[in-house]
Design a protein around this motif. Structure first.
Motif, PDB file in Angstrom:
ATOM      1  N   SER A  96     -17.324   3.348  54.150  1.00  0.00           N
ATOM      2  CA  SER A  96     -17.264   4.589  53.374  1.00  0.00           C
ATOM      3  C   SER A  96     -17.015   5.795  54.275  1.00  0.00           C
ATOM      4  CB  SER A  96     -18.565   4.764  52.587  1.00  0.00           C
ATOM      5  OG  SER A  96     -18.575   5.985  51.883  1.00  0.00           O
ATOM      6  N   THR A  97     -17.687   5.833  55.431  1.00  0.00           N
ATOM      7  CA  THR A  97     -17.521   6.963  56.347  1.00  0.00           C
ATOM      8  C   THR A  97     -16.095   7.043  56.884  1.00  0.00           C
ATOM      9  OG1 THR A  97     -19.855   6.830  56.985  1.00  0.00           O
ATOM     10  CG2 THR A  97     -18.367   8.011  58.475  1.00  0.00           C
ATOM     11  N   ASN A  98     -15.574   5.893  57.345  1.00  0.00           N
ATOM     12  CA  ASN A  98     -14.212   5.882  57.881  1.00  0.00           C
ATOM     13  C   ASN A  98     -13.174   6.161  56.803  1.00  0.00           C
ATOM     14  OD1 ASN A  98     -14.272   4.982  60.880  1.00  0.00           O
ATOM     15  ND2 ASN A  98     -15.665   3.548  59.890  1.00  0.00           N
ATOM     16  N   ASN A  99     -13.418   5.695  55.590  1.00  0.00           N
ATOM     17  CA  ASN A  99     -12.487   5.955  54.501  1.00  0.00           C
ATOM     18  C   ASN A  99     -12.466   7.455  54.148  1.00  0.00           C
ATOM     19  OD1 ASN A  99     -10.720   4.956  52.272  1.00  0.00           O
ATOM     20  ND2 ASN A  99     -12.382   5.759  51.003  1.00  0.00           N
ATOM     21  N   LYS A 100     -13.630   8.085  54.196  1.00  0.00           N
ATOM     22  CA  LYS A 100     -13.700   9.523  53.902  1.00  0.00           C
ATOM     23  C   LYS A 100     -12.937  10.328  54.950  1.00  0.00           C
ATOM     24  CE  LYS A 100     -17.038  13.246  53.200  1.00  0.00           C
ATOM     25  NZ  LYS A 100     -18.484  13.610  53.157  1.00  0.00           N
ATOM     26  N   THR A 132      -3.654  29.291  64.630  1.00  0.00           N
ATOM     27  CA  THR A 132      -3.267  27.936  65.044  1.00  0.00           C
ATOM     28  C   THR A 132      -4.332  26.958  64.535  1.00  0.00           C
ATOM     29  OG1 THR A 132      -4.395  28.204  67.172  1.00  0.00           O
ATOM     30  CG2 THR A 132      -2.038  28.710  67.106  1.00  0.00           C
ATOM     31  N   PRO A 133      -3.934  25.807  64.047  1.00  0.00           N
ATOM     32  CA  PRO A 133      -4.911  24.866  63.479  1.00  0.00           C
ATOM     33  C   PRO A 133      -5.791  24.228  64.557  1.00  0.00           C
ATOM     34  CG  PRO A 133      -2.747  23.852  63.553  1.00  0.00           C
ATOM     35  CD  PRO A 133      -2.554  25.290  63.980  1.00  0.00           C
ATOM     36  N   ARG A 134      -6.965  23.855  64.168  1.00  0.00           N
ATOM     37  CA  ARG A 134      -7.874  23.170  65.082  1.00  0.00           C
ATOM     38  C   ARG A 134      -7.372  21.768  65.440  1.00  0.00           C
ATOM     39  NH1 ARG A 134     -12.180  21.886  62.541  1.00  0.00           N
ATOM     40  NH2 ARG A 134     -11.667  22.699  60.456  1.00  0.00           N
ATOM     41  N   VAL A 135      -6.611  21.162  64.554  1.00  0.00           N
ATOM     42  CA  VAL A 135      -6.018  19.845  64.788  1.00  0.00           C
ATOM     43  C   VAL A 135      -4.535  19.954  64.494  1.00  0.00           C
ATOM     44  CG1 VAL A 135      -6.008  17.401  64.159  1.00  0.00           C
ATOM     45  CG2 VAL A 135      -8.146  18.685  64.119  1.00  0.00           C
ATOM     46  N   THR A 136      -3.716  19.583  65.453  1.00  0.00           N
ATOM     47  CA  THR A 136      -2.275  19.656  65.270  1.00  0.00           C
ATOM     48  C   THR A 136      -1.801  18.577  64.303  1.00  0.00           C
ATOM     49  OG1 THR A 136      -1.842  18.171  67.129  1.00  0.00           O
ATOM     50  CG2 THR A 136      -2.009  20.539  67.613  1.00  0.00           C
ATOM     51  N   THR A 137      -0.514  18.680  63.944  1.00  0.00           N
ATOM     52  CA  THR A 137       0.058  17.688  63.040  1.00  0.00           C
ATOM     53  C   THR A 137       0.074  16.306  63.679  1.00  0.00           C
ATOM     54  OG1 THR A 137       1.466  19.414  62.067  1.00  0.00           O
ATOM     55  CG2 THR A 137       2.078  17.103  61.648  1.00  0.00           C
ATOM     56  N   ASP A 138       0.404  16.244  64.973  1.00  0.00           N
ATOM     57  CA  ASP A 138       0.351  14.959  65.672  1.00  0.00           C
ATOM     58  C   ASP A 138      -1.083  14.424  65.726  1.00  0.00           C
ATOM     59  OD1 ASP A 138       3.057  15.043  66.096  1.00  0.00           O
ATOM     60  OD2 ASP A 138       2.893  15.940  68.111  1.00  0.00           O
ATOM     61  N   GLY A 139      -2.043  15.350  65.877  1.00  0.00           N
ATOM     62  CA  GLY A 139      -3.441  14.932  65.883  1.00  0.00           C
ATOM     63  C   GLY A 139      -3.865  14.371  64.532  1.00  0.00           C
ATOM     64  N   LEU A 140      -3.350  14.964  63.464  1.00  0.00           N
ATOM     65  CA  LEU A 140      -3.649  14.438  62.133  1.00  0.00           C
ATOM     66  C   LEU A 140      -3.075  13.035  61.948  1.00  0.00           C
ATOM     67  CD1 LEU A 140      -2.977  17.605  59.907  1.00  0.00           C
ATOM     68  CD2 LEU A 140      -5.190  16.652  60.599  1.00  0.00           C
ATOM     69  N   GLU A 141      -1.893  12.804  62.490  1.00  0.00           N
ATOM     70  CA  GLU A 141      -1.278  11.479  62.381  1.00  0.00           C
ATOM     71  C   GLU A 141      -2.069  10.442  63.176  1.00  0.00           C
ATOM     72  OE1 GLU A 141       3.181   9.474  62.798  1.00  0.00           O
ATOM     73  OE2 GLU A 141       2.792  11.534  63.485  1.00  0.00           O
ATOM     74  N   TYR A 147      -8.808   6.182  61.921  1.00  0.00           N
ATOM     75  CA  TYR A 147      -9.779   5.933  60.862  1.00  0.00           C
ATOM     76  C   TYR A 147      -9.318   4.820  59.911  1.00  0.00           C
ATOM     77  CZ  TYR A 147     -12.396  10.039  62.321  1.00  0.00           C
ATOM     78  OH  TYR A 147     -13.151  10.928  63.045  1.00  0.00           O
ATOM     79  N   ARG A 148      -8.028   4.636  59.766  1.00  0.00           N
ATOM     80  CA  ARG A 148      -7.549   3.520  58.945  1.00  0.00           C
ATOM     81  C   ARG A 148      -7.875   2.186  59.612  1.00  0.00           C
ATOM     82  NH1 ARG A 148      -1.368   3.719  57.633  1.00  0.00           N
ATOM     83  NH2 ARG A 148      -1.316   3.469  59.896  1.00  0.00           N
ATOM     84  N   ARG A 149      -7.715   2.125  60.927  1.00  0.00           N
ATOM     85  CA  ARG A 149      -8.061   0.894  61.642  1.00  0.00           C
ATOM     86  C   ARG A 149      -9.560   0.628  61.553  1.00  0.00           C
ATOM     87  NH1 ARG A 149      -6.290   2.297  66.076  1.00  0.00           N
ATOM     88  NH2 ARG A 149      -8.229   2.885  67.137  1.00  0.00           N
ATOM     89  N   ASN A 150     -10.373   1.651  61.753  1.00  0.00           N
ATOM     90  CA  ASN A 150     -11.826   1.473  61.652  1.00  0.00           C
ATOM     91  C   ASN A 150     -12.252   1.094  60.238  1.00  0.00           C
ATOM     92  OD1 ASN A 150     -12.026   2.122  64.318  1.00  0.00           O
ATOM     93  ND2 ASN A 150     -12.866   4.178  64.007  1.00  0.00           N
ATOM     94  N   LYS A 151     -11.554   1.660  59.247  1.00  0.00           N
ATOM     95  CA  LYS A 151     -11.861   1.328  57.851  1.00  0.00           C
ATOM     96  C   LYS A 151     -11.569  -0.140  57.579  1.00  0.00           C
ATOM     97  CE  LYS A 151      -8.982   2.561  54.701  1.00  0.00           C
ATOM     98  NZ  LYS A 151      -8.153   3.302  53.695  1.00  0.00           N
ATOM     99  N   GLU A 152     -10.447  -0.631  58.070  1.00  0.00           N
ATOM    100  CA  GLU A 152     -10.085  -2.030  57.848  1.00  0.00           C
ATOM    101  C   GLU A 152     -11.055  -2.962  58.569  1.00  0.00           C
ATOM    102  OE1 GLU A 152      -6.104  -2.113  59.233  1.00  0.00           O
ATOM    103  OE2 GLU A 152      -5.259  -1.229  57.402  1.00  0.00           O
ATOM    104  N   ILE A 153     -11.457  -2.595  59.790  1.00  0.00           N
ATOM    105  CA  ILE A 153     -12.426  -3.425  60.527  1.00  0.00           C
ATOM    106  C   ILE A 153     -13.762  -3.453  59.790  1.00  0.00           C
ATOM    107  CG2 ILE A 153     -13.752  -3.608  62.660  1.00  0.00           C
ATOM    108  CD1 ILE A 153     -11.348  -2.498  64.158  1.00  0.00           C
ATOM    109  N   SER A 154     -14.196  -2.295  59.305  1.00  0.00           N
ATOM    110  CA  SER A 154     -15.462  -2.231  58.569  1.00  0.00           C
ATOM    111  C   SER A 154     -15.411  -3.085  57.313  1.00  0.00           C
ATOM    112  CB  SER A 154     -15.789  -0.783  58.199  1.00  0.00           C
ATOM    113  OG  SER A 154     -15.911   0.022  59.357  1.00  0.00           O
ATOM    114  N   LEU A 155     -14.248  -3.085  56.640  1.00  0.00           N
ATOM    115  CA  LEU A 155     -14.106  -3.893  55.430  1.00  0.00           C
ATOM    116  C   LEU A 155     -14.170  -5.386  55.768  1.00  0.00           C
ATOM    117  CD1 LEU A 155     -13.543  -4.117  52.410  1.00  0.00           C
ATOM    118  CD2 LEU A 155     -11.092  -4.004  52.943  1.00  0.00           C
ATOM    119  N   LEU A 156     -13.510  -5.801  56.837  1.00  0.00           N
ATOM    120  CA  LEU A 156     -13.542  -7.211  57.236  1.00  0.00           C
ATOM    121  C   LEU A 156     -14.951  -7.649  57.632  1.00  0.00           C
ATOM    122  CD1 LEU A 156     -10.227  -7.490  59.321  1.00  0.00           C
ATOM    123  CD2 LEU A 156     -10.671  -8.364  57.013  1.00  0.00           C
ATOM    124  N   VAL A 157     -15.651  -6.784  58.363  1.00  0.00           N
ATOM    125  CA  VAL A 157     -17.027  -7.106  58.762  1.00  0.00           C
ATOM    126  C   VAL A 157     -17.932  -7.227  57.543  1.00  0.00           C
ATOM    127  CG1 VAL A 157     -19.052  -6.258  59.998  1.00  0.00           C
ATOM    128  CG2 VAL A 157     -16.807  -6.131  61.073  1.00  0.00           C
TER     129      VAL A 157
END
Length: 209
Positions: A96-100, A132-141, A147-157
């Motif tokens: 849930s945390t990583n998905n958020k 200027t944003p606190r997180v750049t566009t590349d940083g957002l990517e 977080y998508r990788r962590n979300k998938e790992i959390s789901l598998l676990v």
């Protein structure tokens, strides 16, 4: 001869004593040669066992599939229920945390691609607009990928813990009906030969009715 009756009487008495002595000796020999029985009969106690329920493991697995921990309760292993809930609950929390966080970075990234500069990373802690944003566009990517990788790992676990909960209930139900009777045992056998000091290794099978 005047002493003939006396001699005959003495001879008769000696014969009687000899016969009595032989009879006593034979009796003593019979008593000494009587074998003591090596086997002592003991009344056996028949233990009535609960009938084996072949459907019990399937029921335990089914209950755990419906609600984690329910199969452990069916097996009367109540101490495992907090462990099951804690493990699966931890997995769900991290998912849930990583998905958020993934959704935050994704929404901001889509807003940047649309040309807007009003996403949350363009605002400071007081809600004021930043140049200027606190997180750049590349940083957002990069954040989305992280977080998508962590979300998938959390789901598998979490799914693995859920499956482990079902397997544990099924195995416990099997072991509760496992026959550990001493009348049917298979055990290793090790003995030292006292004559030549050699060791003998074997397998002992006991099958008693």
């Amino acid at each position: 001869m005047p002493n003939k009756p006396l001699i005959t009487g003495i001879f008769f008495l000696l014969c009687c004593f000899n016969i009595i002595a032989q009879d006593n000796e034979n009796t003593v020999k019979k008593e000494s040669t009587t074998e003591v029985p090596n086997v002592i009969a003991v009344d056996s106690i028949v233990e009535i066992r609960d009938p084996i329920n072949p459907l019990s493991p399937a029921k335990a697995a089914f209950y755990s599939a419906i609600l984690p921990g329910l199969g452990q309760a069916y097996n009367k292993k109540y101490w495992k229920i907090p462990l099951v809930w804690g493990a699966i609950g931890t997995g769900i929390y991290f998912y849930s945390t990583n998905n958020k966080e993934y959704n935050r970075y994704r929404d901001a990234y889509k807003s940047r691609l649309a040309g807007f500069t009003n996403d949350e990373f363009y605002l400071d802690s007081d809600g004021n607009q930043l140049d200027t944003p606190r997180v750049t566009t590349d940083g957002l990517e990069r954040g989305q990928k992280f977080y998508r990788r962590n979300k998938e790992i959390s789901l598998l676990v979490t799914l693995g813990l859920y499956a482990l909960n079902i397997i544990d209930a099924n195995v416990d139900a099997h072991l509760m009906q496992y026959n550990i009777d001493e009348n049917l045992t298979l055990a290793p056998h090790y003995k030292i030969n006292e004559f030549d000091a050699s060791s003998n290794l074997g397998l002992t099978l006991n099958f008693n009715f």
